[in-house]
Every structure is written in C-alpha cells, then in structure tokens.
Design an enzyme around this catalytic site. Structure first.
Site, PDB file in Angstrom:
ATOM      1  N   GLU A  41       0.624  -1.195   0.069  1.00 36.15           N
ATOM      2  CA  GLU A  41       0.185  -0.160  -0.122  1.00 36.15           C
ATOM      3  C   GLU A  41       0.751   1.348   0.050  1.00 36.15           C
ATOM      4  O   GLU A  41       0.170   2.376  -0.594  1.00 36.15           O
ATOM      5  CB  GLU A  41      -0.974   0.023   1.156  1.00 36.15           C
ATOM      6  CG  GLU A  41      -2.111  -1.157   1.176  1.00 36.15           C
ATOM      7  CD  GLU A  41      -2.867  -0.971   0.201  1.00 36.15           C
ATOM      8  OE1 GLU A  41      -3.329   0.259  -0.258  1.00 36.15           O
ATOM      9  OE2 GLU A  41      -3.381  -1.873  -0.491  1.00 36.15           O
ATOM     10  N   SER A  44     -48.896 -19.306  45.782  1.00 42.65           N
ATOM     11  CA  SER A  44     -48.176 -19.673  47.019  1.00 42.65           C
ATOM     12  C   SER A  44     -46.676 -19.293  47.252  1.00 42.65           C
ATOM     13  O   SER A  44     -46.249 -19.497  48.324  1.00 42.65           O
ATOM     14  CB  SER A  44     -48.472 -21.290  47.209  1.00 42.65           C
ATOM     15  OG  SER A  44     -49.527 -21.639  47.438  1.00 42.65           O
TER      16      SER A  44
END
Length: 769
Positions: free
Chosen positions: A189, A466
């Site tokens: 690059e 319950s």
C-alpha cells in the site's frame, strides 16, 4: 514614421502593460485571498482532525464476557466440565499442547495453552496452565510451570454490542501486530510511508508504472496517510474537491502526529469487510472475522489474504468470490517473495494452501438475547451511552454450562408436559442465580432458544400464588414470642368481606378442611386457610413490610387475597424475593454485570459485594428448615426421587385456575426460579409441582446438586411440642413433635393434656433401659 503613429503605438503599449499589471495585481490578490482562505480552511481542518484524533477516535463495540472462572487450591472442580467450556470458547483439544488456543485432557490433569487476554490486573500474555484434580478437588495449579495458589481462565466472549454507526472493530496496538504483516502492508500500500510527508508524487508515479506493467491495477497511488484521512474523515465520493481535501488532511496529519501513530490508526480504521449489517474495520477484528483467530496467530497466507482485502473487500470477498480472493492473495505473496519477506519454501507452501476461512460468515451471533437484554439494561444504569462506545469490556456472571443445561431442560420438558397434559402454547421463564454473590448465571426468557423478542423472565408480570407464603410465615417467625412451628392455626371454612361488601370464601387446594394444623404444616403443605388466618392475625401491613424487606420494590396494595399470591411479579422479581431466604437472611441485589473495564483496562465500575440482612439469623434458619421439609414430605416431595435424595429446599406456587405454575428451589450454591404459563393467560392444567418443579429437577440433575448444609444458630434449640396445644412441654407428655425453635421464645409447660404412659413390661422396667 510620423509622430502621431509613434504616439499611438506607445499609447497601446502603455495600455497593454497597464492591463497586464492589473491582471497581475488581480491574480496576486486572488492568490493572497486563496492562500488566506486555504489557511483558514486548514486551521478548521486541523481543529477537526485534532478533535477526532486526540479524543475518542472510534465508536468501539461493547465486549461482553461471561464469568471469570477462578480456580483455587482445595476447591471443587471438574476437569471435563472445564474442557467443555474451553471447546465452547474456541480452544482445540490435542494430545499435547504446543501453541496458544490448545488444551490436552488427561485422567487427573488438564493442560491449557491460554491465549493472550487483558485481565483487570494487566495484560496477560499467552501462558501455559496446568490444573490437577483428585476426587474433584484441585490439588495443584501452575502457570508456565510455576506453582500457584490460584489461576484465572479466559472468559467466553458472549457478544459484541455494536454502536449505532454499525462499525465493528477490535483495537490493536503496533506491538501486538506481527512484523511480517506490517512490512507486507507497507510493501503493497505505501512502501515510502516512512519517507514522505503525507502525499507522495514518487509513489503515484511508481503505482502508475506497476499498473501499466501488470495490465491491471495492482497498486494504489494514495499514501496510507491519505487513505487514513479518507476513511476517518471523508466520504467515498470521487471528486476533485474531495481529493484536495484528502491531500490537505494528509499533510496536517503528518505534521501533527508521528508515523507510528498514523500507522496504528490506519490498521484500526481500514475497512476490511461486511458482517451482515455491521462493517468490519481494522485488522484486529478482520482476523477474527475471516479466520476466527487473533491477529498474532495468522499464517503467511492468511496475512496476505487480509492485506488483499484492503483493495476491495466486496470484490475479493473469499466467501462469494474465492477465485478472485486466491488470485489477489497469491499476488501479494509473490510480491512478498520478490522483496525477500518470504523464503521460496514459505512462498510455495502459502501459495498452495487453501483460503482456510471460517465456514460461517456470521461473527459473534448473539446466542443469549434474553440474558443480554438484562446486561444492556444494567449497562445503561452504570455508564452513559457515549462511554459505552469507547471499547469497554463488560464482565458478567454468565455461565455457559448453566445456560446450556437450562435450555436443554426447556427443550426436553415443555413438549413432554404438553403431550402429557394435552396442552399447547406453553411458555417458560427460568433464572439461575449464585446465592453467595447474587450473580445471575443463566436466564431463559421463553421456550425458543436464541429468540430476541419478549423476555418473560424480566417483563412477564404474573400472579405468584403460594410463592408468597414464605414471606407471611417469615413475618410470624420473626415474632418468636408469639409464633413457632408448633403454633396452632385454624383450618376451617371462612368468609371474608371486602370494603364494598363482596364476599370471598377461599378454600384449600384439595377442598378439605383439617380443623387445626401446626404452623409448619400450613407452610409445608401450602394450606390456604391456615395461611390466611395467620396473615390476618399478623396484620396485612406487617406482612407487606416483610415482603418489601425481602426485596419487592413496588407499591403494595394489601388486601386478603394477596395472602394467597394475588400479586403480580416477574420471575426476576420472585428470584430477588427468595435470595435472602436462600442466603441465610442476607441478600445481594441479583445482577448480571460484575465489572466494567475501559479500553485502557481501568475499572470504570465494579459490583460492590455488600450484603443486607433482611431476615434475622434465627428466622432465616427456621424458614430454610421448613422449605427443606417442603421438598422432603410436602408439596414438592417428588424431588426426593427426582433428585435421588439430594438435599434441596423450595416452594411450589400455583395461581387461580392453574394459569401459572411456579417453583423456586435452591441447593447450597444456586437459586433457581421457574415459571410456566401461557401468554394469553389461559389455564395450563399444571400445578407448581406437576409443571415448573419438573423443569427445576431436570436442570438440577444435569448441573449436579450441591447438597444443602445449614448450621444451626446458637439461638435455636430443638424443642418438644405438644401437638394439640402447640405448647413446649417435657418428655413426660404424650402426642408430641420435635421442632427447632428460638430459645428466647420458649416457655416450657409442666402440664400436659395427656401424660405419656409407660407401656413397658415389669421385666423391661427392671432390666431394660
């Protein structure tokens, strides 16, 4: 020549010079204005660059990790379970470990080559661990062949919570990158990167020549700095103005920052692929995305393929276009060989290798959405949305093994229950919490594993039936001068009236009345009428105070029906309510997140290990004793055979018309809350014991029960009570029962309804005991 002609020519020359002068002056002014404007614009660009580059450069995903498993000498451990967790975390089982990411399992020892991981106490490099276990007890631990008292295993990455801009990345430093990758990147690059000042005319000319020779584009003319400026600050439009802006920004970047800073920024910024809706940015994440490896584990061929993606991740996508990807990769490899970055043997081996990419494209799919919803909610309480985008690491109490077993139990049990009870559309929610820490280990929000929709564990508010009863009995046991397990409660038909005069005639589940029962029998057998009588005698406000003390945070509108569970709670809220009961009276707030670290490994937030005493030590012991009796001889007695007589405690719960089936149970380590019901609130045909309890039992059997062990407090004494009166009596009395009770509340009666008759023969009396 006449004077007039000379005058005319000289006049024309003067006019011409005057015109040129004016043009020159105008151009000069325009140049000065342009330079001035360019200077002003450069100052603006400089400020913009500095604000981004020196502040929070990127919105980095939140990395959510599971439980940090710490092993210590003398603690219990199972090597096969640890090995299973390693496989889930991406480790490979081998005969002998030679590199990071491998483990070997022997009969009594586990060898792990642990990958590098940033723990909260600093960067941990790859290291070799050894765990030796005898009879499920850790007898030896070592790190890099040095004996240690404890070690920490790498946690599992649960998810990456990507920010709004859909950019996903893993930040890496130059020191973490292989030099081979850096050298190759610069070769392809920008080979003059360390010699130019942001823009390279030489590089542009060289790229042009190389591209002409190759007959196609093999090299770009932009420097890495220009690419960085484009990626970080500009759009992808191809215009002259954007190119000029890119060059200006590149010059400013080169002036402001060092080459290494710019290179590191580029490595983390460059776009390298697309993971469905999320962009893959930077080499750190790209290594995981393409190969499932960390950046320093890549082969030469894999590094070449990553660098090949810089030119065009879509065009060279190895999943969609493998031929193009191989061609571009091999070109990079050839350039590496020509520039002596690879030997001939390495080049040939790399060029002949396959792409070796992951089989599936999707990266870090969120497999546990219900749990992660809770993590997200807690995260928003602890940190701002801006801070959440700074690459933080979130550690949770998540146990993949518990989650997996929880999901297996749901998958196995729901279809069976639907077939057995001829039902359809059953839904489920389950929460598993570590009692000691309050950390939520696993969570299921519905029957469909991995579904990211309605989370019933957090958001479904249902009647708890319950399950409310232990709070009522706890309120009584706290008043030890008035109540104990032997206290007699009426179990006869009753009629209550509301303020509007409406009658309410509650019944026991079986429709029977027993006349009178002891307080402990009322709880163990979940009897409604004795519970209502007890709650009314205590006073509804006192019951409400106990419910709130246990952890219920919402407003309570107390009425008699609340005593039978006519109160809406989510499974998570129920779980919180039972934490003090399971925790010997002490409770921590249940939570998923244990610690949050910044990108620099600084602690941003940490869960404080503070316990609040919600029940007295004596009451907690007595309530725990009663709930253990529930699982041995009460409404949950099927657990004795379902769990092979292992010691657990718990409570069943069923709402009106069998719409909700609940069970909350716990052993010595984990509290598990289970709910079954239908989203349309239709009857399920299931009680707490026939429905939710079966899922609890299935899960606990898979995970392994840690038998309950409870130490009796000094304030508790084992006491003899007369069954019919509930009085504490001596051994001379008949028809007695033995229960634990608070010493300070016991007044022993010397009178009995019936004295014990000595039925021994005279011979036994003389010669016997």
């Amino acid at each position: 020549m006449s004077k007039n002609k000379v005058k005319k020519r000289s006049g024309a020359s003067v006019k011409k010079i005057s015109l040129l002068a004016r043009i020159a002056i105008t151009l000069g002014k325009l140049t000065i204005a342009l330079i001035f404007a360019l200077g002003i614009y450069s100052i603006y660009l400089d400020a913009k660059i500095r604000q981004t580059f020196e502040g929070q450069r990127w919105h980095v995903p939140v990395q959510v990790y599971g439980q940090l498993q710490i092993l210590q000498l003398g603690e219990r451990a199972n090597l096969e379970e640890i090995a299973e967790s390693l496989i889930i975390n991406g480790y490979k089982k081998v005969r002998y470990v030679t590199r990071a990411g491998q483990f070997a399992l022997f009969k009594k020892r586990l060898a792990i080559f642990q990958r590098p991981f940033d723990f909260s106490d600093g960067v941990s490099h790859a290291q070799q661990l050894s765990i030796e276990v005898v009879s499920d007890i850790v007898v030896a631990l070592s790190v890099d062949k040095q004996a240690v008292a404890q070690l920490t295993l790498e946690p599992q990455l649960l998810a990456r919570l990507v920010p709004d801009n859909k950019e996903d990345r893993v930040l890496v430093s130059l020191e973490e990158l292989p030099s081979q990758l850096i050298d190759t990147l610069l070769l392809i690059e920008d080979r003059d990167f360390y010699h130019h000042h942001g823009v390279s005319p030489v590089g542009i000319f060289r790229a042009l020549i190389n591209n002409i020779r190759a007959g196609r584009t093999v090299q770009g003319g932009s420097t890495l700095t220009q690419q960085l400026a484009k990626n970080m600050f500009l759009s992808r439009e191809r215009t002259l103005s954007r190119k000029i802006k890119e060059a200006l920004m590149a010059l400013i970047l080169e002036y402001r920052y060092s080459k290494d800073q710019l290179l590191e920024a580029y490595i983390n910024e460059v776009y390298l692929g697309q993971n469905y809706a999320n962009g893959v940015y930077g080499f750190g994440l790209a290594a995981q995305f393409y190969f499932g490896k960390s950046i320093n584990q890549l082969s030469n061929a894999q590094m070449a393929l990553l660098i090949a993606q810089v030119k065009g991740p879509s065009y060279y996508d190895p999943w969609r276009h493998p031929e193009r990807a191989i061609e571009r990769r091999d070109l990079v490899l050839r350039l590496m060989f020509e520039q002596h970055l690879l030997s001939l043997a390495d080049f040939e081996q790399a060029a002949e290798s396959t792409l070796s990419i992951r089989s599936h494209r999707r990266l870090a799919k969120k497999n546990y959405p219900a749990y992660l919803q809770l993590v997200n909610a807690e995260l928003n309480q602890h940190l701002s949305s801006f801070t959440q985008k700074s690459g933080i690491k979130v550690f949770t109490g998540f146990s993949h093994r518990s989650q997996q077993l929880l999901e297996q139990s749901v998958t196995e049990q729901l279809p069976r229950l639907e077939r057995q009870y001829k039902q359809s559309g059953l839904e489920v929610a389950m929460v598993v919490t570590d009692i000691a820490s309050g950390e939520i280990r696993a969570l299921v929000g519905g029957r469909e594993s991995g579904y990211a929709g309605f989370n019933r564990a957090v958001n479904a508010k249902r009647h708890i039936g319950s399950l409310i009863k232990p709070a009522i009995y706890a309120a009584a046991l706290e008043r030890f001068q008035e109540y104990n397990f032997a206290t007699i409660l009426d179990d006869k038909a009753i009629t209550l009236k509301s303020g509007s005069g409406k009658k309410w005639q509650p019944k026991n589940y079986d429709g029977k009345y027993r006349g009178q029962v002891s307080l402990i029998e009322g709880l163990v057998y979940s009897l409604n009428i004795p519970t209502i009588n007890l709650g009314m005698s205590l006073g509804l406000d006192n019951v409400a105070d106990t419910i709130k003390a246990l952890g219920f945070q919402h407003k309570l509108q107390m009425r008699p029906s609340v005593l039978l569970g006519a109160i809406n709670m989510s499974p998570l809220e129920v779980n919180q309510l039972y934490l003090p009961i399971a925790g010997k009276g002490y409770a921590k707030k249940s939570h998923t997140i244990t610690k949050i670290l910044s990108a620099k490994n600084e602690t941003l937030w940490q869960q404080q290990q503070l316990s609040e005493q919600r029940l007295s030590t004596n009451t907690a012991y007595l309530l725990d004793y009663a709930l253990a009796q529930v699982t041995e001889r009460g409404t949950a007695k099927s657990l004795t055979w379902r769990l092979n007589n292992h010691k657990v405690a718990g409570k069943t719960g069923t709402s009106n018309a069998l719409r909700d089936s609940w069970f909350v149970g716990y052993d010595n380590s984990h509290l598990v809350t289970t709910w079954l019901g239908k989203d349309n609130n239709a009857p399920t045909g299931l009680t707490g014991s026939s429905g939710a309890l079966t899922l609890f039992a299935n899960f606990m059997k898979k995970q392994g029960v840690v038998n309950k062990v409870t130490e009796k407090p000094e304030g508790i004494v084992i006491t003899l009570f007369e069954q019919q009166t509930g009085n504490a009596v001596t051994e001379e009395c008949a028809n007695t029962m033995i229960y634990p009770a608070v010493r300070a509340g016991i007044i022993t009666s010397k009178q009995c309804l019936q004295e014990k008759v000595d039925q021994r023969s005279w011979f036994e009396k003389v010669f016997g005991e």
